[in-house]
Design an enzyme around this catalytic site. Sequence first.
Site, PDB file in Angstrom:
ATOM      1  N   ASP A  55      12.561 -24.445  16.740  1.00  0.00           N
ATOM      2  CA  ASP A  55      13.099 -23.664  15.614  1.00  0.00           C
ATOM      3  C   ASP A  55      13.737 -24.544  14.553  1.00  0.00           C
ATOM      4  O   ASP A  55      14.648 -24.114  13.838  1.00  0.00           O
ATOM      5  CB  ASP A  55      14.142 -22.673  16.148  1.00  0.00           C
ATOM      6  CG  ASP A  55      15.310 -23.385  16.817  1.00  0.00           C
ATOM      7  OD1 ASP A  55      15.061 -24.369  17.544  1.00  0.00           O
ATOM      8  OD2 ASP A  55      16.465 -22.976  16.625  1.00  0.00           O
ATOM      9  N   LYS A 168      18.854 -17.240  18.651  1.00  0.00           N
ATOM     10  CA  LYS A 168      19.722 -18.411  18.818  1.00  0.00           C
ATOM     11  C   LYS A 168      20.656 -18.549  17.628  1.00  0.00           C
ATOM     12  O   LYS A 168      20.266 -18.285  16.493  1.00  0.00           O
ATOM     13  CB  LYS A 168      18.871 -19.677  18.930  1.00  0.00           C
ATOM     14  CG  LYS A 168      19.708 -20.942  19.120  1.00  0.00           C
ATOM     15  CD  LYS A 168      18.874 -22.194  19.026  1.00  0.00           C
ATOM     16  CE  LYS A 168      19.194 -22.929  17.746  1.00  0.00           C
ATOM     17  NZ  LYS A 168      18.581 -24.273  17.696  1.00  0.00           N
ATOM     18  N   GLU A 209      25.225 -20.947  21.351  1.00  0.00           N
ATOM     19  CA  GLU A 209      25.146 -22.420  21.376  1.00  0.00           C
ATOM     20  C   GLU A 209      26.351 -23.070  20.706  1.00  0.00           C
ATOM     21  O   GLU A 209      26.348 -23.295  19.495  1.00  0.00           O
ATOM     22  CB  GLU A 209      23.850 -22.896  20.691  1.00  0.00           C
ATOM     23  CG  GLU A 209      23.713 -24.413  20.731  1.00  0.00           C
ATOM     24  CD  GLU A 209      22.419 -24.937  20.113  1.00  0.00           C
ATOM     25  OE1 GLU A 209      21.623 -24.135  19.604  1.00  0.00           O
ATOM     26  OE2 GLU A 209      22.240 -26.160  20.138  1.00  0.00           O
ATOM     27  N   GLU A 211      27.621 -26.276  20.319  1.00  0.00           N
ATOM     28  CA  GLU A 211      27.291 -27.681  20.613  1.00  0.00           C
ATOM     29  C   GLU A 211      28.435 -28.617  20.261  1.00  0.00           C
ATOM     30  O   GLU A 211      28.899 -28.635  19.115  1.00  0.00           O
ATOM     31  CB  GLU A 211      26.031 -28.127  19.851  1.00  0.00           C
ATOM     32  CG  GLU A 211      25.773 -29.626  20.077  1.00  0.00           C
ATOM     33  CD  GLU A 211      24.462 -30.160  19.550  1.00  0.00           C
ATOM     34  OE1 GLU A 211      23.724 -29.419  18.888  1.00  0.00           O
ATOM     35  OE2 GLU A 211      24.191 -31.358  19.819  1.00  0.00           O
ATOM     36  N   LYS A 251      23.942 -21.807  25.746  1.00  0.00           N
ATOM     37  CA  LYS A 251      23.241 -23.076  25.485  1.00  0.00           C
ATOM     38  C   LYS A 251      24.267 -24.140  25.138  1.00  0.00           C
ATOM     39  O   LYS A 251      24.577 -24.366  23.965  1.00  0.00           O
ATOM     40  CB  LYS A 251      22.239 -22.884  24.340  1.00  0.00           C
ATOM     41  CG  LYS A 251      21.537 -24.148  23.892  1.00  0.00           C
ATOM     42  CD  LYS A 251      20.298 -23.834  23.086  1.00  0.00           C
ATOM     43  CE  LYS A 251      19.684 -25.094  22.526  1.00  0.00           C
ATOM     44  NZ  LYS A 251      18.307 -24.895  22.051  1.00  0.00           N
ATOM     45  N   SER A 322      16.901 -25.831  27.275  1.00  0.00           N
ATOM     46  CA  SER A 322      16.445 -25.276  25.997  1.00  0.00           C
ATOM     47  C   SER A 322      16.375 -26.476  25.063  1.00  0.00           C
ATOM     48  O   SER A 322      17.206 -26.649  24.178  1.00  0.00           O
ATOM     49  CB  SER A 322      17.422 -24.220  25.476  1.00  0.00           C
ATOM     50  OG  SER A 322      16.998 -23.768  24.210  1.00  0.00           O
ATOM     51  N   TYR A 382      20.744 -29.292  12.797  1.00  0.00           N
ATOM     52  CA  TYR A 382      19.466 -28.738  13.232  1.00  0.00           C
ATOM     53  C   TYR A 382      18.798 -27.947  12.153  1.00  0.00           C
ATOM     54  O   TYR A 382      19.447 -27.367  11.330  1.00  0.00           O
ATOM     55  CB  TYR A 382      19.665 -27.849  14.479  1.00  0.00           C
ATOM     56  CG  TYR A 382      18.523 -27.919  15.413  1.00  0.00           C
ATOM     57  CD1 TYR A 382      17.626 -26.870  15.516  1.00  0.00           C
ATOM     58  CD2 TYR A 382      18.311 -29.048  16.166  1.00  0.00           C
ATOM     59  CE1 TYR A 382      16.561 -26.942  16.374  1.00  0.00           C
ATOM     60  CE2 TYR A 382      17.236 -29.133  17.025  1.00  0.00           C
ATOM     61  CZ  TYR A 382      16.371 -28.082  17.129  1.00  0.00           C
ATOM     62  OH  TYR A 382      15.309 -28.159  17.976  1.00  0.00           O
TER      63      TYR A 382
HETATM   64  P1  13P Z   1      17.982 -30.607  21.015  1.00  0.00           P
HETATM   65  O1  13P Z   1      17.491 -30.354  22.408  1.00  0.00           O
HETATM   66  O2  13P Z   1      17.084 -31.499  20.213  1.00  0.00           O
HETATM   67  O3  13P Z   1      19.424 -31.011  20.983  1.00  0.00           O
HETATM   68  O4  13P Z   1      17.896 -29.249  20.238  1.00  0.00           O
HETATM   69  C1  13P Z   1      18.147 -28.058  20.844  1.00  0.00           C
HETATM   70  C2  13P Z   1      18.511 -27.058  19.829  1.00  0.00           C
HETATM   71  O5  13P Z   1      17.924 -26.009  19.772  1.00  0.00           O
HETATM   72  C3  13P Z   1      19.617 -27.343  18.898  1.00  0.00           C
HETATM   73  O6  13P Z   1      20.010 -26.199  18.223  1.00  0.00           O
END
Ligand code: 13P
Length: 382
Positions: A55, A168, A209, A211, A251, A322, A382
Amino acid sequence: MHKSVSSSGDTNEVMTLKQFEMAHHFPTLSTDQKKELHEIALRIVAPGKGILAADESVGSMGKRLNQIGVENTEENRRQFRQVLFSADDRINSCIGGVIFFHETLYQTADDGTRFIKMIKDKGITVGIKVDKGVVPLPGTNGETTTQGLDGLSERCAQYKKEGANFAKWRCVLKISDSTPSQHAIEENAKVMARYSSICQQHGIVPIIEPEILPDGDHDLKCCQFVTEKVLTAVYKAMFEHHVYLEGTLLKPNMVTPGHSCSTKYTPEEVAMATVTALRRTVPPAVTGVTFLSGGQSEEEASLNLNAINNCPLVKPWALSFSFGRALQASALKTWRGHRENENAATEQFIKRAEINSLASQGRYTFCGDNSEQFIYISNYAY
Ligand code: 13P
């Protein structure tokens, strides 16, 4: 008994009707809606299955294509997605879901078949990135929140009609002496809870997610502490927004040291820190945890996932992948924009999917050379 996930990753789900009916104070979902959400989540993380994150936004795809000297056009993005989506039936037992970007949802393969149909015909669930990227959070030391709530309800309704069953939303937190701030942690937790409740209204399973970037020289313990702090806030917000946890997937980042940390840790140490952080913060009602790869090399991400599944602690959720970069890096390098490399590139993707399927069951034994480079980009967007 709600569900049990053995250390080998077998999910044995027996959810009684009574549990779907368990009341919230202000019920927003019917018993049937909850059942549908829970079943979608379970299908995505069925034993041996994880998610292909394909994505990347137009901008992120540009960075990827730039690395292999390919121009960032809609046609080139389509051709690379075709490399991934034309994988044969070997991926059906490895990939439970594919996350699309808006543009890709409406694209077709060379023969005119819509990508979404190719994925669904394999029995794979289709997902869609619905956030609109990170924006600065004023009053912080360079921290961000994620935008995209405006019109989200209408977009979810449309995506559900197109055939998407999960979504997501990515938030980003950074580790430094002054970050993540409590303000950024709470703001990001709230926006993810709002997104989750909107998705669930439309029969879409939200992937949450939060992160934590790997930038920095912090050690494993520091990342574990910050991960626990962030996930605690996430599930407090989910509770306050009455999100139905059985119909969600988390995630997170794996708990790893910062990229500039001088201490090296084994996959077993990463696994122990990761599972410990999750056990302290993620309710067992959450159906699955699908880790992002976060700039780890393909092999490192697989070895860490394998160790996580072999970690000798009780793990009440499916623990799978993922991955974006860690499923696509070799395929991208092999393809390099040439038609004649398409089949070989698709084979590279299938190989990673098979390896990560094994790793998600704790059954992967590394037997190659680990000379790959990290796929690390600082402050990755991303
Ligand atoms: P990566 O596995 O490359 O970190 O990306 C996963 C993702 O969907 C980030 O939003």
